[in-house]
Design a protein around this motif. Structure first.
Motif, PDB file in Angstrom:
ATOM      1  N   ARG A   1       0.639  -1.544  -0.229  1.00  0.00           N
ATOM      2  CA  ARG A   1      -0.062  -0.175  -0.218  1.00  0.00           C
ATOM      3  C   ARG A   1       0.866   1.700  -0.590  1.00  0.00           C
ATOM      4  O   ARG A   1       1.503   1.893   0.526  1.00  0.00           O
ATOM      5  N   HIS A   2       0.778   1.914  -1.006  1.00  0.00           N
ATOM      6  CA  HIS A   2       1.705   3.307  -1.127  1.00  0.00           C
ATOM      7  C   HIS A   2       0.447   4.527  -1.151  1.00  0.00           C
ATOM      8  O   HIS A   2      -0.748   4.767  -2.661  1.00  0.00           O
ATOM      9  N   SER A   3       0.426   5.469  -0.136  1.00  0.00           N
ATOM     10  CA  SER A   3       0.075   6.633  -0.696  1.00  0.00           C
ATOM     11  C   SER A   3       0.310   7.375  -1.191  1.00  0.00           C
ATOM     12  O   SER A   3       1.136   7.719  -2.263  1.00  0.00           O
TER      13      SER A   3
ATOM     14  N   ASP B   1      -5.917  11.828   1.049  1.00  0.00           N
ATOM     15  CA  ASP B   1      -6.307  10.922   1.751  1.00  0.00           C
ATOM     16  C   ASP B   1      -5.429   9.531   1.113  1.00  0.00           C
ATOM     17  O   ASP B   1      -7.049   8.611   0.949  1.00  0.00           O
TER      18      ASP B   1
ATOM     19  N   ALA C   1      -4.518   6.295  -1.618  1.00  0.00           N
ATOM     20  CA  ALA C   1      -3.797   5.365  -1.597  1.00  0.00           C
ATOM     21  C   ALA C   1      -3.463   4.454  -2.653  1.00  0.00           C
ATOM     22  O   ALA C   1      -4.946   4.600  -3.434  1.00  0.00           O
TER      23      ALA C   1
ATOM     24  N   THR D   1      -8.375   4.316  -0.092  1.00  0.00           N
ATOM     25  CA  THR D   1      -8.613   5.536   0.410  1.00  0.00           C
ATOM     26  C   THR D   1      -8.625   5.202   2.188  1.00  0.00           C
ATOM     27  O   THR D   1      -7.865   5.305   3.277  1.00  0.00           O
TER      28      THR D   1
END
Length: 570
Positions: free
Chosen positions: A276-278, A282, A284, A305
């Motif tokens: 998971r990467h931003s 809000d 990702a 999100t």
């Protein structure tokens, strides 16, 4: 007397629902609900009129009534900016994983983070010290509980001050439970909502799984599957191949496309990448590698999100399995198509045109009767991007066929198709050679011309027609033969560099050159050089000896003359 023990794997420790005390209810229910979403908040319980719960901390008895807040997480009008009141919305928005009831002096070992504990407060009766209250609350806070609810009007007329102060010090929300409210009602309220949520998520999961399966078996195949995943998760999804290139299924929005592609490359090349990467704000992206780290087939990117719940994870896992099968089939099909192309090319080059046409025509069309050209790019030029571009361009403008042969990429096209081929080769930075005009019966010659143009030309795309226009000498110049000419003439060049030789007059190189330019006439060469014709004969003979060439022989004479012309160019 109140009863509220929820007998779900509870540990009663000899306590019974008597004398107004509640047993230890529901200690094993969490395992049953593990993985479900937690849609119940403290605010839901406080604002439920049937319970009459009241926040003691962070809202004091004389503070604003939390039930007048208009719903959890919303600040009441006119509220001050005190730390207790500003913390209230955050507290009321806290999710409740489960509700327990227990009057044990130390229930912490049987509790889990995210839970709410209800108690009659019997453990605080008698001569219990303020220190006991502090240690009791500390154990609950350290365990990760989200709140403590104590009854008023049963064991204690009001919650002991020591408990209130301990909760305030440790930041543990404290609720007052009216005498009329049975704990079992609160527990059942939460249990019903969690059960309903689990049922709804299960129904959603089954429906989504069926929809994805239908999409996969439809004519849309993998594209329809990715579209269905986007609809079910309410966000974009994108599929990338083993090289990290986006496939035409779904797709990341333009503002995130470059960032996602970079993350996909890392996912493909990192043994244990983050999932998971931003993407800022809000938003990702969840990245799931398809295949193994040693042999990746691609990457599935899904916008999110928040971390996926089990139902969404199951859906993504199903799509990953379907994509894995589809991409593996695609890879196998591409390999077979490449082999088929190579086989068809061999048939064309061998002159078996009818057989080649039967094999290739259904896939790539029949070769036109008009003039064709052949292009050859060296080994290593057949990148996946170029092959995909050629595949897409085939039949778009003109006729184009390409295949791999002995590691080189061979392209055959009509005039219009070859224009596209040249553009694609230039766009991908690939050097190649292009033949002159040939027909289907002389493709072998075209292959040789294209290879010669690639070898001889200094241009990125060497044209055989240009080499022919410059004649044989132009071909030699283009292939870098000047160095060979200098090496061949080195003996006379070194002799001319001798100071003693320089004093004699014209060099051997100038003499031989003048002789050739005079049509190999001794008399004309002598007049050009201003020397006797015997001197010319002597020098030419000496040059032949040094060069190891018989200048009376037409072949040796032609080689020396051509070397002199190339040396002048150099």
């Amino acid at each position: 007397m109140r009863c509220g023990a929820l007998m779900l794997g509870e540990r009663m420790h000899g306590e019974h629902c008597q004398n107004g005390q509640h047993g230890d209810a529901g200690f094993d229910v969490v395992a049953h609900l593990c993985g479900a979403r937690m849609p119940v908040t403290l605010g839901d319980l406080v604002t439920a009129p049937e319970f009459g719960l009241r926040m003691v901390w962070p809202t004091l008895d004389d503070g604003p009534d939390p039930r007048a807040m208009g719903g959890p997480g919303r600040a009441p009008e006119g509220a001050s900016d005190s730390s207790e009141q500003t913390a209230l919305p955050r507290v009321l928005a806290t999710e409740v994983a489960w509700v327990h009831s227990s009057d044990l002096p130390d229930p912490a070992p049987w509790l889990e983070p995210g839970q709410l504990l209800l108690s009659d407060g019997a453990q605080f009766a008698g001569d219990r010290s303020e220190r006991f209250a502090q240690e009791y609350v500390a154990r609950l806070a350290d365990r990760g509980l989200i709140g403590l609810g104590l009854s008023e009007g049963i064991v204690h007329d009001r919650i002991p001050d020591a408990v209130v102060e301990a909760c305030r010090e440790r930041g543990l929300p404290l609720l007052s439970v009216p005498r009329r409210t049975p704990f079992i009602a609160v527990i059942r309220y939460v249990a019903d909502i969690l059960a309903r949520d689990r049922r709804e998520r299960l129904e959603w999961s089954l429906d989504a799984q069926r929809a994805v399966a239908r999409a996969a078996s439809s004519s849309g195949g993998l594209g329809a599957t990715i579209d269905e995943l986007e609809r079910r998760l309410g966000g974009w999804a994108a599929l990338y191949d083993a090289a990290g290139r986006p496939l035409p299924f779904g797709g990341a929005p333009a503002e995130h496309a470059d960032q996602v592609e970079l993350l996909v490359q890392r996912t493909l090349t990192t043994p244990r990448p983050n999932r998971r990467h931003s993407l800022g704000s809000d938003e990702a992206v969840a990245l799931e590698r398809i295949g193994t780290s040693a042999h990746p087939l691609g990457v599935l990117a899904v916008r999110t999100t928040a971390p996926f719940d089990p139902a969404a994870n199951d859906l993504v896992a199903s799509v990953l399995a379907l994509a894995s099968i589809a991409l593996e089939q695609r890879r196998a099909l591409d390999l077979e198509r490449r082999r088929l192309r190579s086989g068809a090319l061999e048939l064309l080059l061998s002159g078996r045109l009818d057989t080649a046409d039967r094999v290739a025509a259904p896939l790539w069309g029949t070769a036109p009767d008009g003039p064709l050209r052949v292009a050859v790019a060296p080994h290593g030029a057949e990148s996946a991007e170029l092959l995909d571009a050629l595949e897409a361009a085939a039949g778009d403008r003109g006729w184009t066929f390409f295949a791999e042969r002995d590691g080189d990429l061979v392209m055959i096209a009509d005039e219009l198709g070859m224009r596209t081929v040249r553009s694609l080769l230039s766009a991908h930075g690939v050097r190649a050679g292009v033949s002159g005009r040939v027909d289907a019966a002389t493709l072998e010659r075209g292959l040789s011309e294209a290879a010669a143009a690639h070898t001889a030309s200094r241009a990125a795309i060497g044209e055989y027609d240009d080499l022919v226009g410059d004649g044989l000498e132009g071909l030699l110049v283009a292939s870098g033969a000047e160095g060979l000419a200098r090496r061949m003439l080195a003996p006379i060049l070194e002799a001319d560099a001798d100071p003693a030789r320089t004093a004699e007059g014209a060099s051997l190189e100038d003499t031989v050159r003048a002789w050739f330019e005079s049509g190999c006439s001794w008399d004309r060469a002598a007049r050009v050089l201003g020397v006797h014709r015997h001197t010319v004969r002597t020098r030419v003979a000496r040059a032949g000896v040094l060069l190891g060439r018989d200048l009376d022989d037409p072949t040796d004479r032609a080689e020396v003359w051509l070397a002199l012309r190339l040396l002048r160019r150099d």
